[in-house]
Design a protein around this motif. Structure first.
Motif, PDB file in Angstrom:
ATOM      1  N   GLN A   1     -21.794 -30.211  24.299  1.00 56.26           N
ATOM      2  CA  GLN A   1     -21.063 -30.915  25.342  1.00 56.26           C
ATOM      3  C   GLN A   1     -20.362 -32.078  24.666  1.00 56.26           C
ATOM      4  O   GLN A   1     -20.972 -32.813  23.885  1.00 56.26           O
ATOM      5  CB  GLN A   1     -22.070 -31.405  26.388  1.00 56.26           C
ATOM      6  N   VAL A   2     -19.071 -32.211  24.908  1.00 58.36           N
ATOM      7  CA  VAL A   2     -18.285 -33.246  24.240  1.00 58.36           C
ATOM      8  C   VAL A   2     -17.545 -34.029  25.305  1.00 58.36           C
ATOM      9  O   VAL A   2     -16.829 -33.451  26.126  1.00 58.36           O
ATOM     10  CB  VAL A   2     -17.274 -32.636  23.236  1.00 58.36           C
ATOM     11  N   ARG A   3     -17.726 -35.360  25.310  1.00 59.72           N
ATOM     12  CA  ARG A   3     -17.107 -36.137  26.362  1.00 59.72           C
ATOM     13  C   ARG A   3     -16.855 -37.571  25.920  1.00 59.72           C
ATOM     14  O   ARG A   3     -17.463 -38.060  24.975  1.00 59.72           O
ATOM     15  CB  ARG A   3     -17.995 -36.126  27.615  1.00 59.72           C
TER      16      ARG A   3
ATOM     17  N   PRO B   1     -18.761 -27.016  30.040  1.00 55.50           N
ATOM     18  CA  PRO B   1     -17.902 -27.866  30.871  1.00 55.50           C
ATOM     19  C   PRO B   1     -18.572 -29.200  31.178  1.00 55.50           C
ATOM     20  O   PRO B   1     -19.781 -29.351  31.033  1.00 55.50           O
ATOM     21  CB  PRO B   1     -17.732 -27.049  32.160  1.00 55.50           C
ATOM     22  N   ALA B   2     -17.744 -30.143  31.605  1.00 57.59           N
ATOM     23  CA  ALA B   2     -18.206 -31.514  31.836  1.00 57.59           C
ATOM     24  C   ALA B   2     -19.399 -31.563  32.777  1.00 57.59           C
ATOM     25  O   ALA B   2     -20.342 -32.328  32.565  1.00 57.59           O
ATOM     26  CB  ALA B   2     -17.063 -32.346  32.411  1.00 57.59           C
ATOM     27  N   ASP B   3     -19.381 -30.742  33.825  1.00 56.90           N
ATOM     28  CA  ASP B   3     -20.438 -30.900  34.826  1.00 56.90           C
ATOM     29  C   ASP B   3     -21.769 -30.296  34.377  1.00 56.90           C
ATOM     30  O   ASP B   3     -22.745 -30.320  35.119  1.00 56.90           O
ATOM     31  CB  ASP B   3     -19.992 -30.370  36.193  1.00 56.90           C
ATOM     32  N   ALA B   4     -21.815 -29.792  33.141  1.00 55.72           N
ATOM     33  CA  ALA B   4     -23.074 -29.301  32.600  1.00 55.72           C
ATOM     34  C   ALA B   4     -23.880 -30.412  31.946  1.00 55.72           C
ATOM     35  O   ALA B   4     -25.054 -30.237  31.626  1.00 55.72           O
ATOM     36  CB  ALA B   4     -22.811 -28.195  31.568  1.00 55.72           C
ATOM     37  N   ALA B   5     -23.256 -31.578  31.733  1.00 54.86           N
ATOM     38  CA  ALA B   5     -23.951 -32.671  31.068  1.00 54.86           C
ATOM     39  C   ALA B   5     -25.094 -33.188  31.938  1.00 54.86           C
ATOM     40  O   ALA B   5     -24.996 -33.199  33.169  1.00 54.86           O
ATOM     41  CB  ALA B   5     -22.979 -33.802  30.760  1.00 54.86           C
ATOM     42  N   ARG B   6     -26.157 -33.608  31.306  1.00 54.72           N
ATOM     43  CA  ARG B   6     -27.261 -34.267  32.005  1.00 54.72           C
ATOM     44  C   ARG B   6     -27.321 -35.705  31.519  1.00 54.72           C
ATOM     45  O   ARG B   6     -27.410 -35.962  30.331  1.00 54.72           O
ATOM     46  CB  ARG B   6     -28.597 -33.594  31.683  1.00 54.72           C
ATOM     47  N   THR B   7     -27.273 -36.625  32.434  1.00 57.43           N
ATOM     48  CA  THR B   7     -27.214 -38.031  32.056  1.00 57.43           C
ATOM     49  C   THR B   7     -28.013 -38.859  33.037  1.00 57.43           C
ATOM     50  O   THR B   7     -28.210 -38.476  34.182  1.00 57.43           O
ATOM     51  CB  THR B   7     -25.759 -38.558  32.126  1.00 57.43           C
ATOM     52  N   ARG B   8     -28.422 -40.044  32.581  1.00 57.17           N
ATOM     53  CA  ARG B   8     -28.977 -41.039  33.485  1.00 57.17           C
ATOM     54  C   ARG B   8     -27.814 -41.825  34.075  1.00 57.17           C
ATOM     55  O   ARG B   8     -26.786 -42.025  33.426  1.00 57.17           O
ATOM     56  CB  ARG B   8     -29.926 -41.974  32.751  1.00 57.17           C
ATOM     57  N   PHE B   9     -27.976 -42.253  35.323  1.00 57.50           N
ATOM     58  CA  PHE B   9     -26.907 -42.985  35.996  1.00 57.50           C
ATOM     59  C   PHE B   9     -27.415 -44.302  36.561  1.00 57.50           C
ATOM     60  O   PHE B   9     -28.593 -44.431  36.893  1.00 57.50           O
ATOM     61  CB  PHE B   9     -26.338 -42.162  37.157  1.00 57.50           C
TER      62      PHE B   9
ATOM     63  N   HIS C   1     -20.480 -27.343  13.587  1.00 57.55           N
ATOM     64  CA  HIS C   1     -19.962 -26.143  12.929  1.00 57.55           C
ATOM     65  C   HIS C   1     -19.327 -25.198  13.952  1.00 57.55           C
ATOM     66  O   HIS C   1     -19.616 -24.003  13.978  1.00 57.55           O
ATOM     67  CB  HIS C   1     -21.077 -25.454  12.132  1.00 57.55           C
ATOM     68  N   THR C   2     -18.514 -25.791  14.795  1.00 60.57           N
ATOM     69  CA  THR C   2     -17.937 -25.094  15.941  1.00 60.57           C
ATOM     70  C   THR C   2     -16.531 -25.644  16.167  1.00 60.57           C
ATOM     71  O   THR C   2     -16.313 -26.841  16.037  1.00 60.57           O
ATOM     72  CB  THR C   2     -18.810 -25.376  17.190  1.00 60.57           C
ATOM     73  N   ARG C   3     -15.589 -24.787  16.518  1.00 58.99           N
ATOM     74  CA  ARG C   3     -14.250 -25.279  16.820  1.00 58.99           C
ATOM     75  C   ARG C   3     -14.236 -26.017  18.155  1.00 58.99           C
ATOM     76  O   ARG C   3     -14.637 -25.443  19.175  1.00 58.99           O
ATOM     77  CB  ARG C   3     -13.251 -24.126  16.865  1.00 58.99           C
ATOM     78  N   VAL C   4     -13.792 -27.255  18.137  1.00 56.44           N
ATOM     79  CA  VAL C   4     -13.689 -28.054  19.359  1.00 56.44           C
ATOM     80  C   VAL C   4     -12.307 -28.686  19.363  1.00 56.44           C
ATOM     81  O   VAL C   4     -11.929 -29.363  18.408  1.00 56.44           O
ATOM     82  CB  VAL C   4     -14.765 -29.161  19.403  1.00 56.44           C
ATOM     83  N   SER C   5     -11.536 -28.446  20.414  1.00 58.67           N
ATOM     84  CA  SER C   5     -10.215 -29.079  20.488  1.00 58.67           C
ATOM     85  C   SER C   5     -10.262 -30.188  21.530  1.00 58.67           C
ATOM     86  O   SER C   5     -11.205 -30.292  22.316  1.00 58.67           O
ATOM     87  CB  SER C   5      -9.135 -28.052  20.830  1.00 58.67           C
ATOM     88  N   ILE C   6      -9.234 -31.011  21.527  1.00 60.05           N
ATOM     89  CA  ILE C   6      -9.205 -32.132  22.468  1.00 60.05           C
ATOM     90  C   ILE C   6      -9.259 -31.626  23.917  1.00 60.05           C
ATOM     91  O   ILE C   6      -9.758 -32.317  24.804  1.00 60.05           O
ATOM     92  CB  ILE C   6      -7.982 -33.049  22.223  1.00 60.05           C
TER      93      ILE C   6
ATOM     94  N   ALA D   1     -20.082 -21.439  16.072  1.00 59.79           N
ATOM     95  CA  ALA D   1     -19.314 -21.033  17.248  1.00 59.79           C
ATOM     96  C   ALA D   1     -20.096 -21.211  18.544  1.00 59.79           C
ATOM     97  O   ALA D   1     -20.185 -20.299  19.372  1.00 59.79           O
ATOM     98  CB  ALA D   1     -18.832 -19.583  17.080  1.00 59.79           C
ATOM     99  N   LEU D   2     -20.672 -22.385  18.722  1.00 62.84           N
ATOM    100  CA  LEU D   2     -21.438 -22.656  19.945  1.00 62.84           C
ATOM    101  C   LEU D   2     -20.492 -22.782  21.137  1.00 62.84           C
ATOM    102  O   LEU D   2     -19.377 -23.279  21.004  1.00 62.84           O
ATOM    103  CB  LEU D   2     -22.228 -23.962  19.777  1.00 62.84           C
ATOM    104  N   PRO D   3     -20.926 -22.332  22.323  1.00 63.91           N
ATOM    105  CA  PRO D   3     -20.068 -22.519  23.505  1.00 63.91           C
ATOM    106  C   PRO D   3     -19.914 -24.013  23.797  1.00 63.91           C
ATOM    107  O   PRO D   3     -20.880 -24.766  23.694  1.00 63.91           O
ATOM    108  CB  PRO D   3     -20.853 -21.854  24.633  1.00 63.91           C
ATOM    109  N   VAL D   4     -18.685 -24.413  24.125  1.00 56.59           N
ATOM    110  CA  VAL D   4     -18.468 -25.790  24.548  1.00 56.59           C
ATOM    111  C   VAL D   4     -18.581 -25.800  26.066  1.00 56.59           C
ATOM    112  O   VAL D   4     -17.778 -25.180  26.767  1.00 56.59           O
ATOM    113  CB  VAL D   4     -17.102 -26.316  24.088  1.00 56.59           C
TER     114      VAL D   4
END
Lengths: 441, 441
Positions: free
Chosen positions: B266-268, B346-354, B217-222, B341-344
Motif C-alpha cells: 500500500q503506497v500513500r 487500493p487506498a481503502d485497503a489501508a489500516r490505520t489509527r485515526f 521489488h515491485t513496479r509502482v507508478s505515481i 510483483a506484489l499487488p498494489v
C-alpha cells in the motif's frame, strides 16, 4: 540462471547464526536479487561438536565444520563474522588468494590492518565489503564511500557504541552512577562481563578509524585515534550537562583540521557534551547514529541499531548480495581510496570548546583570577555561570564555596591542558571538578 | 590513467549550476576517485544566450549549448537535471541508445515511466542512477536498493518534501495558519509561486512511488499512490496535535499489508499525526528524513537536506563517480528489481489509527451514541478525551458544546469513511471537525 554461488561462513555466534538462518529461510527472495542462488556450504567454528543455542537440532548443525581452511578453499564468497585478529586475518587472506570475494564484520582487523586486506583483494580482483563493521545495521560504509564520493566530507560525529550509549542514557534518565548503569547493561546483555572494550572506547576507536579512512581517502589505523572512555563520567557530570541543555555522549569524531596552520585530519573518541537541539542528543538507549557534515550535502544523519544478531546480519547480507551480483554480472565494488594521504594530526592539535566545572572560594575577585588564568593561555571564555554552594549533590557547607561553570570558545587541546594545570595551582580553586568537551554546537 | 570521460549536463538551474561548478572546481579530487578525469563537455539549455545567475561571466557560460541532441550523442555519461517529462525522457533514451550511462534527478519521470528507462538501460548494458530523485542529499536510494538487499523491508515512512515540512513546522512553532506559512515559505524561496505540486502532495507521491518500487521489488507508478495534500490542515489541527503529544507531518508511506486476507503493498501520501517520541517528529524546517522498518535491521532513519542546489548536486556527483568508475573498471550497478510483483492495493485497503475531533451537544448520553456509531462499523476506540467548550480558539459559547477527541485502534480506511458519514448524521454531532491518521506509533 547461472550455477549457485558457494557461500562459506566463518563464525557461528549471534551474528553468524542469524546470517545462516536468513540465508536458508530467505533463499527464494535472495536468488532473484543476486541473479542466482546462494548455497551456504559450511559454517566454520572452533568446535563443531559443541552444543550451540539456535543451531543444535536445526538444519544449521549439519553445516558446522572445524576445518575452516578446506571450507574457505571451496567457496565463491567467504563471510567472516568470527571477530578478532587471528585466525580471521589468515582465513580472509587465504580466501582472497583462492579468488573468493569477502564480506566481513571485523572492525578490529580492519582498523588494525585494513590496507593489507585491501591490497590483497585488489591484487586478486575480488571484492572486500564490510558494512557491518561500523554501526551494525545502519548503512554508513556504503553511503560514505559511494554516495558521498562526489562531495568533500568535513566532519563525522558518531555514536557508534551502543553499550556506552545505553549506559549514558540510563545515567541521564535515571540518575544512575556509571557503575550501576554498566551492571544494568550487563544484566540485559548489552555489555560484556568485561566491559573494557566498550567503556574505554576501544570499540568506538576502531570504528572511528574505519570511518575516517573512508571519509578522508586516507589510511587511518586505530593507533592514530586519540581515545578516552566514559569511565570518568559521573552522575553529577550528567546532571550538570542536563542543566546546561546538553546530553553527554561518547563520540567517535573524524574531522578535517580547519585551522590555517596545519593541514590534516584529527580522529578521536571521547565523551562530549552535545547540545540538546543536536540530532545526536536524541539518540536513546542502545541505538547508534552517525552525523556527517559534507561541503555540498550539508548535514546528514544515519540512525539505527548498531549491534545485535539480526541487525548486523542485515548489513552482512546486503554486502553478500552486492558481491554475489558482481560474481554473476561482472564488475567490482569500490577499492581502497587513500590517494589523499592527509596527515593524521596528534590529539593535542584538536580545537574544541570546553566546559570546565570548578569549586572555588566564594569571595570577591575569584572570577577575575580564574579569568586571568584562562586569558594567559589564550583560552577565550564564552560563558560563565556561578552559583554559591553549587555542588550538584548539595553536599557543600554553604558558607564559602561557589561553583563556576565555564564554557570556552574553541581552544587548542594543549592550551586547555595547560590552563587546567594553572587553575589547579590557584589558591582560590579548591577543585577542578570536571573538564568536558562540547561538540556539535 | 585512461582517457577522460565526457560528461554532458542537461539543465542549468540551481542543481545544474552546482553540479557544473563542482565538476570544475573539484576535478583534482574527483579524478583519483573515478580512476580517470571527468570532462564536462557541455551544458544543454533551452536558450544558451539568455543571462543566467552564477553562470554568465563564468567559465560555465562557454559550455552552454541549445543543441542537446548533439551534446548527448558525444557523451560517455549524461547527467539530466532539467526535470519534467519531455524532452528529458527522449534525451535520456537517446543517451542510453548511444551507450552512455545516465544519472538523473528526475522523480516525475521515474515515477511515471521508470520501467521504460530501466529496460532501455538494461538492454544497452549501461547504468541508470537516480539518488538525487528522492530526498536530495540524503543517501536513501542506494541504501534501500543495495544495503537492504539482503533484508525484507516492511515499511517506509518518509518526510520527503521540504516545503510542506517547513510549512507544517511553522504552523506548529508559530501557530500560523497554512496560508500564512505558505506565503512565508514562498518569500524564503522554499515554495514555488504555484505551490500545488508540494502542498497537494504530488512531489511526495512521485518519491513514494520510487521508494516503494525499490523497497518491495515491485513496479509502482505515481498513479498507484493514494494522495492527499496538506491544504485541509488548520492551525487548530496543529494545536490539538501538540496537546495530544503529536506533530503533524506530510508522510510518504509504503508498506507491506500485514493483514491476513490481502497480500500486497500500500503506497500513500497524506498528513499524519506522528507521536512526539518518534524520530520523524523531530525533523524540523525544510529537512527531510526517511524512516525504514526492515525485518532484520529493525528501525533505520536517514536524515538531511532534501532539496537545494548544493545538496542535490552532492547526490548527483556521488552517482556520477559510481557510473564513471564502472566505465573505467567494468561492471554495472543494480538494475531494475521487480521480481516480487506484489499487488498494489487500493487506498481503502489501508489500516490505520485515526484521531477524530467532533463538536457535540454537551449533555448525557452523547458519548454513548457516538461510541455506538463507531462500534457498528467495527471501529474500536483506543481513547476518548472530552472537554466542554473545547474549541481550540475559545470561540464556543460555553453553554452546551463539548469537544470529543477520539483515537481509534487500527481500522480499515473504508470502515472509517462509513463511520464518519454515520457520525455526521447523528443529531447530537454538530460537526466532524477533523479526521487525521496516526502513524509511527
Amino acid at each position: 540462471m547461472p550455477a549457485p554461488l558457494k557461500v562459506a561462513l566463518l563464525g557461528c555466534g549471534v551474528v553468524g547464526t542469524q546470517v545462516a538462518r536468513r540465508l536458508l529461510e530467505h533463499a527464494e527472495e535472495l536468488a532473484p536479487r543476486v541473479g542466482t542462488s546462494l548455497e551456504l556450504v559450511g559454517i566454520a567454528v572452533r568446535d563443531a561438536a559443541a552444543p550451540r543455542e539456535g543451531v543444535t537440532g536445526t538444519p544449521l548443525a549439519d553445516l558446522l565444520t572445524d576445518d575452516a581452511e578446506s571450507l574457505v578453499d571451496g567457496a565463491d564468497v567467504v563471510v567472516e563474522v568470527m571477530g578478532g585478529i587471528e585466525p580471521a586475518r589468515s582465513l580472509i587472506l587465504r580466501a582472497i588468494e583462492h579468488g573468493a570475494s569477502v564480506v566481513t564484520a571485523n572492525k578490529a582487523l580492519l582498523a588494525q590492518d585494513g590496507p593489507t586486506l585491501y591490497k590483497a583483494a585488489d591484487a586478486a580482483g575480488v571484492d572486500l565489503y564490510f558494512e557491518a563493521a561500523v554501526a551494525g545495521a545502519i548503512p554508513i560504509v556504503r553511503p560514505v564511500r559511494e554516495s558521498l564520493a562526489g562531495d568533500q566530507v568535513q566532519r563525522v560525529l558518531g555514536i557508534v557504541n551502543g553499550t556506552t550509549n545505553y549506559v549514558l542514557d540510563r545515567m541521564a534518565t535515571e540518575g544512575l552512577e556509571l557503575e550501576q548503569a554498566v551492571k544494568e547493561a550487563q544484566a540485559l546483555g548489552y555489555a560484556e562481563a568485561d566491559p573494557t572494550a566498550d567503556v574505554e572506547g576501544f570499540d568506538a576507536a576502531a570504528k572511528a578509524a574505519i570511518l575516517a579512512s573512508l571519509a578522508f581517502h586516507t589510511r587511518v589505523s586505530i593507533d592514530d585515534v586519540a581515545r578516552e572512555g566514559i569511565t570518568s563520567v559521573t552522575a553529577a557530570d550528567v546532571a550538570w550537562a542536563k542543566r546546561t541543555g546538553h546530553t553527554i555522549k561518547l563520540l567517535a569524531i573524524a574531522e578535517r583540521n580547519t585551522s590555517d596552520d596545519v593541514a590534516g585530519i584529527q580522529v578521536r573518541v571521547h565523551p562530549a557534551l552535545v547540545p540538546d537541539e543536536h540530532p545526536l542528543a536524541g539518540v536513546r538507549g542502545a541505538f547508534n547514529a552517525v552525523f556527517v557534515e559534507a561541503e555540498a550535502a550539508g548535514e546528514l544523519m544515519f540512525y539505527g541499531r548498531g549491534a545485535g544478531g539480526a541487525p548486523t546480519a542485515s548489513a552482512v547480507l546486503g554486502d553478500l548480495v552486492s558481491v554475489a551480483r558482481h560474481r554473476v554480472l561482472g564488475g567490482r565494488g569500490p577499492v581502497e581510496s587513500s590517494y589523499a594521504a592527509l596527515p593524521v594530526l596528534p590529539a593535542d592539535a584538536a580545537r574544541t570548546r570546553f566546559q570546565v566545572r570548578l569549586d572555588v572560594d566564594d569571595r570577591p575577585g575569584v572570577l577575575a583570577q580564574v579569568a586571568a588564568a584562562l586569558a594567559e593561555h589564550d583560552v577565550s571564555i564564552e560563558a560563565v555561570r556561578q552559583s554559591a554552594d553549587g555542588r550538584a549533590d548539595g553536599s557543600g557547607d554553604g558558607t564559602d564555596l561557589a561553583r563556576l561553570l565555564i564554557t570556552t570558545h574553541a581552544a587548542p587541546e594543549r592550551a586547555l591542558a595547560a590552563t587546567v594545570a594553572a587553575l589547579t595551582d590557584l589558591d582560590v580553586v579548591r577543585d577542578v571538578v570536571s573538564v568536558l568537551r562540547v561538540e556539535g554546537a
